[in-house]
Design a protein around this motif. Structure first.
Motif, PDB file in Angstrom:
ATOM      1  N   ARG A  23    -118.960   5.459  13.592  1.00  0.00           N
ATOM      2  CA  ARG A  23    -117.620   6.055  13.640  1.00  0.00           C
ATOM      3  C   ARG A  23    -116.679   5.063  14.313  1.00  0.00           C
ATOM      4  NH1 ARG A  23    -120.166  10.651  17.521  1.00  0.00           N
ATOM      5  NH2 ARG A  23    -120.589   9.380  19.377  1.00  0.00           N
ATOM      6  N   ASP A  24    -115.399   5.282  14.145  1.00  0.00           N
ATOM      7  CA  ASP A  24    -114.414   4.365  14.730  1.00  0.00           C
ATOM      8  C   ASP A  24    -114.533   4.336  16.247  1.00  0.00           C
ATOM      9  OD1 ASP A  24    -113.530   3.933  12.187  1.00  0.00           O
ATOM     10  OD2 ASP A  24    -111.684   5.104  12.372  1.00  0.00           O
ATOM     11  N   VAL A  25    -114.498   3.125  16.801  1.00  0.00           N
ATOM     12  CA  VAL A  25    -114.562   2.953  18.251  1.00  0.00           C
ATOM     13  C   VAL A  25    -113.417   2.022  18.659  1.00  0.00           C
ATOM     14  CG1 VAL A  25    -115.931   2.178  20.226  1.00  0.00           C
ATOM     15  CG2 VAL A  25    -117.069   3.221  18.251  1.00  0.00           C
ATOM     16  N   PRO A  26    -112.503   2.474  19.495  1.00  0.00           N
ATOM     17  CA  PRO A  26    -111.404   1.596  19.923  1.00  0.00           C
ATOM     18  C   PRO A  26    -111.896   0.510  20.869  1.00  0.00           C
ATOM     19  CG  PRO A  26    -111.304   3.695  21.076  1.00  0.00           C
ATOM     20  CD  PRO A  26    -112.386   3.835  20.053  1.00  0.00           C
ATOM     21  N   ALA A  27    -111.200  -0.593  20.881  1.00  0.00           N
ATOM     22  CA  ALA A  27    -111.557  -1.692  21.772  1.00  0.00           C
ATOM     23  C   ALA A  27    -111.523  -1.238  23.226  1.00  0.00           C
ATOM     24  CB  ALA A  27    -110.602  -2.861  21.561  1.00  0.00           C
ATOM     25  N   GLY A  28    -112.498  -1.707  23.990  1.00  0.00           N
ATOM     26  CA  GLY A  28    -112.565  -1.373  25.404  1.00  0.00           C
ATOM     27  C   GLY A  28    -113.339  -0.115  25.722  1.00  0.00           C
ATOM     28  N   GLN A  29    -113.657   0.723  24.727  1.00  0.00           N
ATOM     29  CA  GLN A  29    -114.401   1.957  24.967  1.00  0.00           C
ATOM     30  C   GLN A  29    -115.900   1.679  24.916  1.00  0.00           C
ATOM     31  OE1 GLN A  29    -113.163   5.726  23.074  1.00  0.00           O
ATOM     32  NE2 GLN A  29    -115.226   5.844  22.231  1.00  0.00           N
ATOM     33  N   ALA A  30    -116.618   2.159  25.924  1.00  0.00           N
ATOM     34  CA  ALA A  30    -118.055   1.905  25.995  1.00  0.00           C
ATOM     35  C   ALA A  30    -118.778   2.543  24.816  1.00  0.00           C
ATOM     36  CB  ALA A  30    -118.614   2.442  27.308  1.00  0.00           C
ATOM     37  N   LEU A  31    -119.706   1.788  24.236  1.00  0.00           N
ATOM     38  CA  LEU A  31    -120.476   2.294  23.101  1.00  0.00           C
ATOM     39  C   LEU A  31    -121.500   3.323  23.553  1.00  0.00           C
ATOM     40  CD1 LEU A  31    -121.209  -1.014  21.131  1.00  0.00           C
ATOM     41  CD2 LEU A  31    -119.682   0.833  20.442  1.00  0.00           C
ATOM     42  N   THR A  32    -121.680   4.349  22.757  1.00  0.00           N
ATOM     43  CA  THR A  32    -122.725   5.343  22.978  1.00  0.00           C
ATOM     44  C   THR A  32    -123.745   5.230  21.845  1.00  0.00           C
ATOM     45  OG1 THR A  32    -121.623   7.094  21.717  1.00  0.00           O
ATOM     46  CG2 THR A  32    -121.044   6.878  24.052  1.00  0.00           C
ATOM     47  N   ASP A  33    -124.886   5.890  22.021  1.00  0.00           N
ATOM     48  CA  ASP A  33    -125.912   5.829  20.981  1.00  0.00           C
ATOM     49  C   ASP A  33    -125.406   6.449  19.682  1.00  0.00           C
ATOM     50  OD1 ASP A  33    -128.862   5.258  20.393  1.00  0.00           O
ATOM     51  OD2 ASP A  33    -128.703   7.367  19.815  1.00  0.00           O
ATOM     52  N   GLY A  34    -124.539   7.461  19.791  1.00  0.00           N
ATOM     53  CA  GLY A  34    -124.002   8.102  18.606  1.00  0.00           C
ATOM     54  C   GLY A  34    -123.011   7.241  17.836  1.00  0.00           C
ATOM     55  N   ASP A  35    -122.531   6.159  18.466  1.00  0.00           N
ATOM     56  CA  ASP A  35    -121.602   5.257  17.771  1.00  0.00           C
ATOM     57  C   ASP A  35    -122.332   4.296  16.842  1.00  0.00           C
ATOM     58  OD1 ASP A  35    -119.406   6.324  19.117  1.00  0.00           O
ATOM     59  OD2 ASP A  35    -119.659   4.958  20.816  1.00  0.00           O
TER      60      ASP A  35
END
Length: 230
Positions: free
Chosen positions: A70-82
């Motif tokens: 899914r879309d992840v904005p820059a600077g946001q920590a990645l999760t396993d669901g991403d």
């Protein structure tokens, strides 16, 4: 006494003479046709076998890598669901993160916006975004002309300069006071809206975070990019 003379039989009344059938010497072609068909079948079977072998070889060269779920904005920590596992053909021009490193990707912050369906690469998670445990992050809304157009990128060092208020006067001597500024590092840059306004997330010192947030709320912040080191 004379021997009797043989008399040829008289033709039948109303009968027709049998036509002479010529003797042909042409060889039969049935066997040659059968051999041609058999040879064609052998060739087709060989081609099909080569195609199957190529397909198996291609499937064997596929690798399991990480893709963006899914879309992840820059600077946001990645999760396993991403993250999601995908299979792609091995290509020296691609450098996606192997699926075996999924656990190590959780918690990392991308330096650029990640889009759903794209492959995750190490360059998207480059270090040096300036956001660490000892930094604060402040979002600064910057209007057109208050930042270098298209020149800001994650990792850039900038000066967040406070611009004068509308109608603000200089001192009695007409001299301008030195502008107040805060040092920061670009974490991410949003896409410009219809008016050209962007939001730049800056990592700053904990002592400067509240000050910059206060100044940014008035819309009087301009960004100056520092020279990039080679």
């Amino acid at each position: 006494m004379e021997s009797p003379v043989a008399v040829p039989p008289a033709p039948r009344a109303g009968g027709t003479a049998r036509p002479d059938i010529p003797i042909t010497t042409t060889a039969p072609v049935k066997r040659e046709r059968r051999w041609s068909v058999a040879a064609l079948c052998v060739v087709l079977a060989a081609v099909a076998g080569l195609g199957a072998a190529a397909a198996v070889t291609s499937a064997g060269d596929r690798a399991k890598v990480l893709a963006v779920a899914r879309d992840v904005p820059a600077g946001q920590a990645l999760t396993d669901g991403d993250l999601v596992v995908a299979e792609v053909s091995a290509d020296a021009n691609l450098s996606p993160v192997p699926a075996s490193e999924r656990a190590g990707m959780v918690g990392k912050r991308p330096a650029v916006d990640l889009r759903k369906g794209g492959l995750l690469t190490a360059s998207q998670l480059s270090a040096g975004t300036g956001l660490g445990d000892d930094k604060q992050q402040v979002g600064v809304q910057v209007k057109r002309g208050q930042a270098p157009a298209g020149a800001l990128a994650p990792g850039d060092k900038v000066l967040a300069v406070t611009t004068p208020a509308q109608g603000e006067q200089t001192d009695a001597k007409g001299a301008e006071a030195p502008p107040s500024s805060v040092n920061g590092v670009v974490v991410s840059v949003s896409r410009p809206d219809a008016s050209g306004t962007i939001v730049v997330n800056l990592a700053v010192s904990p002592t400067d975070g509240p000050l910059l947030a206060t100044r940014a709320s008035t819309g009087r912040i301009a960004l100056v990019r520092e020279p990039r080191s080679n």
